[in-house]
Design an enzyme around this catalytic site. Sequence first.
Site, PDB file in Angstrom:
ATOM      1  N   ARG A  65     -10.061   0.193  24.536  1.00  0.00           N
ATOM      2  CA  ARG A  65      -8.978   0.056  23.551  1.00  0.00           C
ATOM      3  C   ARG A  65      -8.364   1.423  23.264  1.00  0.00           C
ATOM      4  O   ARG A  65      -9.076   2.401  23.071  1.00  0.00           O
ATOM      5  CB  ARG A  65      -9.533  -0.542  22.254  1.00  0.00           C
ATOM      6  CG  ARG A  65      -8.497  -0.761  21.150  1.00  0.00           C
ATOM      7  CD  ARG A  65      -9.178  -1.264  19.888  1.00  0.00           C
ATOM      8  NE  ARG A  65      -9.759  -2.585  20.095  1.00  0.00           N
ATOM      9  CZ  ARG A  65     -10.756  -3.080  19.355  1.00  0.00           C
ATOM     10  NH1 ARG A  65     -11.311  -2.345  18.397  1.00  0.00           N
ATOM     11  NH2 ARG A  65     -11.222  -4.292  19.592  1.00  0.00           N
ATOM     12  N   CYS A 114     -13.796 -16.735  16.098  1.00  0.00           N
ATOM     13  CA  CYS A 114     -14.934 -16.518  15.212  1.00  0.00           C
ATOM     14  C   CYS A 114     -14.392 -16.113  13.853  1.00  0.00           C
ATOM     15  O   CYS A 114     -13.188 -15.893  13.701  1.00  0.00           O
ATOM     16  CB  CYS A 114     -15.883 -15.456  15.788  1.00  0.00           C
ATOM     17  SG  CYS A 114     -15.361 -13.756  15.453  1.00  0.00           S
ATOM     18  N   LYS A 164      -9.838   0.885   8.065  1.00  0.00           N
ATOM     19  CA  LYS A 164      -8.521   0.602   8.627  1.00  0.00           C
ATOM     20  C   LYS A 164      -7.420   1.060   7.676  1.00  0.00           C
ATOM     21  O   LYS A 164      -7.445   0.739   6.489  1.00  0.00           O
ATOM     22  CB  LYS A 164      -8.379  -0.891   8.909  1.00  0.00           C
ATOM     23  CG  LYS A 164      -9.373  -1.396   9.958  1.00  0.00           C
ATOM     24  CD  LYS A 164      -9.198  -2.875  10.244  1.00  0.00           C
ATOM     25  CE  LYS A 164     -10.138  -3.330  11.354  1.00  0.00           C
ATOM     26  NZ  LYS A 164      -9.996  -4.772  11.662  1.00  0.00           N
ATOM     27  N   CYS A 197      -6.583 -14.255  18.863  1.00  0.00           N
ATOM     28  CA  CYS A 197      -7.446 -13.204  19.407  1.00  0.00           C
ATOM     29  C   CYS A 197      -7.871 -13.576  20.826  1.00  0.00           C
ATOM     30  O   CYS A 197      -7.731 -14.725  21.244  1.00  0.00           O
ATOM     31  CB  CYS A 197      -8.670 -13.019  18.513  1.00  0.00           C
ATOM     32  SG  CYS A 197      -9.853 -14.383  18.609  1.00  0.00           S
ATOM     33  N   CYS A 253      -9.866 -11.109  13.609  1.00  0.00           N
ATOM     34  CA  CYS A 253      -9.077 -10.089  14.303  1.00  0.00           C
ATOM     35  C   CYS A 253      -7.589 -10.422  14.366  1.00  0.00           C
ATOM     36  O   CYS A 253      -6.759  -9.515  14.386  1.00  0.00           O
ATOM     37  CB  CYS A 253      -9.639  -9.867  15.700  1.00  0.00           C
ATOM     38  SG  CYS A 253     -11.270  -9.101  15.705  1.00  0.00           S
ATOM     39  N   LYS A 285     -16.299   0.028   9.869  1.00  0.00           N
ATOM     40  CA  LYS A 285     -14.946   0.417  10.265  1.00  0.00           C
ATOM     41  C   LYS A 285     -14.055   0.606   9.039  1.00  0.00           C
ATOM     42  O   LYS A 285     -14.279   0.027   7.974  1.00  0.00           O
ATOM     43  CB  LYS A 285     -14.355  -0.642  11.190  1.00  0.00           C
ATOM     44  CG  LYS A 285     -14.338  -2.054  10.610  1.00  0.00           C
ATOM     45  CD  LYS A 285     -13.960  -3.049  11.675  1.00  0.00           C
ATOM     46  CE  LYS A 285     -14.130  -4.486  11.170  1.00  0.00           C
ATOM     47  NZ  LYS A 285     -13.864  -5.476  12.222  1.00  0.00           N
ATOM     48  N   CYS A 341     -15.214 -11.988  24.622  1.00  0.00           N
ATOM     49  CA  CYS A 341     -15.695 -11.525  23.324  1.00  0.00           C
ATOM     50  C   CYS A 341     -17.060 -12.134  23.023  1.00  0.00           C
ATOM     51  O   CYS A 341     -17.208 -13.367  22.979  1.00  0.00           O
ATOM     52  CB  CYS A 341     -14.710 -11.875  22.213  1.00  0.00           C
ATOM     53  SG  CYS A 341     -15.293 -11.348  20.586  1.00  0.00           S
ATOM     54  N   ARG A 343      -9.941   3.552  12.213  1.00  0.00           N
ATOM     55  CA  ARG A 343      -9.355   2.958  13.417  1.00  0.00           C
ATOM     56  C   ARG A 343      -7.887   3.384  13.561  1.00  0.00           C
ATOM     57  O   ARG A 343      -7.412   4.293  12.876  1.00  0.00           O
ATOM     58  CB  ARG A 343      -9.471   1.432  13.335  1.00  0.00           C
ATOM     59  CG  ARG A 343     -10.913   0.910  13.157  1.00  0.00           C
ATOM     60  CD  ARG A 343     -11.750   1.106  14.402  1.00  0.00           C
ATOM     61  NE  ARG A 343     -13.077   0.513  14.294  1.00  0.00           N
ATOM     62  CZ  ARG A 343     -13.408  -0.738  14.605  1.00  0.00           C
ATOM     63  NH1 ARG A 343     -12.482  -1.583  15.013  1.00  0.00           N
ATOM     64  NH2 ARG A 343     -14.656  -1.162  14.504  1.00  0.00           N
TER      65      ARG A 343
END
Length: 659
Positions: free
Chosen positions: A78, A499, A233, A454, A503, A231, A460, A147
């Site tokens: 990524r 899930c 953001k 996603c 995302c 994370k 994934c 991120r």
Amino acid sequence: MVKSSTPPTPVTRKPSKVEGIKERSNFLREPVATEILQDTTHFTEEAIQILKFHGSYQQDNRDNRIKGQEKDYQFMVRTKNPGGFVPAQLYLTLDKLAEEYGNQTLRVTTRQGFQMHGILKRNLKSAIAAIIKSMGSTLGACGDINRNVMAPPAPFKNKPEYQHAWQYSEYVAQLLSPQTGAYYEIWLDGEKAISAEENPEVVAARQKNGTGTVFHDSEEPLYGTHYMPRKFKCSVTVPGDNSVDLFSQDLTLVVITNDKQEVEGFNIYAGGGLGRTHGKEETFARLADPIGYIAKADVYDAIKAIVATQRDYGDRTDRRHARLKYLINDWGVDKFRSMVEKYLGKPLEASKPLPEWKYEDFLGWHEQGDGKLFLGISVENGRIKDEGSFRLRTALREIVQQYNLSMRLTPHHNVILCDIAPDQKQAIANLLVTHGVEPDPNAISQLVRYSMACPALPTCGLATTESERVMPSVLQRIEVLLNRLGLSQEHFVVRMTGCPNGCARPYMAELGFVGNGPSTYQLWLGADANQTRLAQVYIEKLPLDNLEAELEPLLVYFKQSRQPNESFGDFCDRIGFDSLREFTSKYEFQGALEPEIALQDDGNGEQEAAANAATAAKARRRITLREPVYAKLKATAESQGKPMTQLVNEAIEAFLQGQ
């Protein structure tokens, strides 16, 4: 005053095992540096955790799993592109890498970066090195760290506030970039990459201690040995522009300008986040709160103060409870603001008034304001690929090569081509059409235009069901239903994930699908089209075969009882779920509103078709199909991109009409 930057040590609970992995990593070096040199197909668990900080996830293609054999290991890489900016050379490098090492596609992410899938371990170092040498980066695109910093993607040259937002997205990215030398040591053998010069103010701000925000004499002055609890953001936007889904971010800065259109300061929002876990009510999606206003001169200190508060007080014992949203939810906004002010050394001011937030996707042709144009191209599910007569990847490569155009990736996983001369407009439009790409956003399905999904299966590891691969057929089925109900002009924001981690931001959608088992989804309703209100879960487990049966009563109620110009999400929020359920329980399918057919296994090696009228009684009529017939039906449905129920209905209707 905060006297020490040493994180408090929990008394009764041990840190999670990932905290130990980070501590042993020698600032993100090991065991990645050792294992990248080994002739293996995959990394160990400890290396996988550290590899994320370098911008890569280890995955395996579940479509290729064979019992008793090693998994089909591959890697997703990524990129980190502040504000979504991608120069021409970097794009061409990514396109070449996708062809040589990846799965021949590129995927635009919902955080304005690129993902490449299908890279083998033996090619991982070459791929990341090529990205770095083309003025790109993957550092911090994943992991317990800041991120990619988002910003509105529209390249308006005559709107200074947009230029300020892009500039500060880059500055925030610089400020919060990890300082460890591990990245260049591992991927470039210690060679320092040629990169843009950092803003001197940012460099000075990173080292400035203030009141406990910095670890002195550390390779990571802001992050320390353990980096962030999870994370982090960020986004930077302008008043009124919610193209970045600002309420879903840990930290958002809103540019406030003076009469001369110079930056005066920033409104601050904090505490948004969407990841959650099924069955764990202590995990939840949350909207960011307004925290206050900070003058331009103090903005870097304010960012560091917020990061340090989460770094030092975020939950490092339970990773499900480690995001900033939980700290603010547990403490309350006032206590959080007070702690930030202690790290900052001064109080925050009250937030400045702002206009209403609006969502825009900037698709189609627009004037930049400097005599040139930009073109926003819809990329369904973010997947840049060549497939049959649709050759988006080839078209973009030829356009970038021929015209040397930069691009900006959008938070809605689309692409904007920038700096197009007016005399190039027709040739570029013709080139797109020749390759099967529609440049006019009004000529594509509006459901598709405002949808996101996603990647999910097969790569994934968190996905429990399909998302990207099934989304086109789901939207097609919804569109058929809308047409049948006389709602052909309606569209709304539809998002899907495989899930509950969110995302594709399904919890901010008017109609959200969240994977909850094979071919089963939670159904979320009630967010607004401008992404300022959370949706709520309406159905815990919706088998995809029951989609029409569950949506039809909701849409009929919407048609009958909506207010003028009311959107579907606003309607669901206003009416409330009790009323929706009451209407649905009394709803009767009439005339052309036929029950759908759901295919199920009868446990005896044959398949049964159960006609589900979707009434309160859930009356069922069963039709048994022999296994070979079912297998052919399933294969045909997959090849045509249609649900099996549709094919069954078409076949039976054709047979009966012929009698």
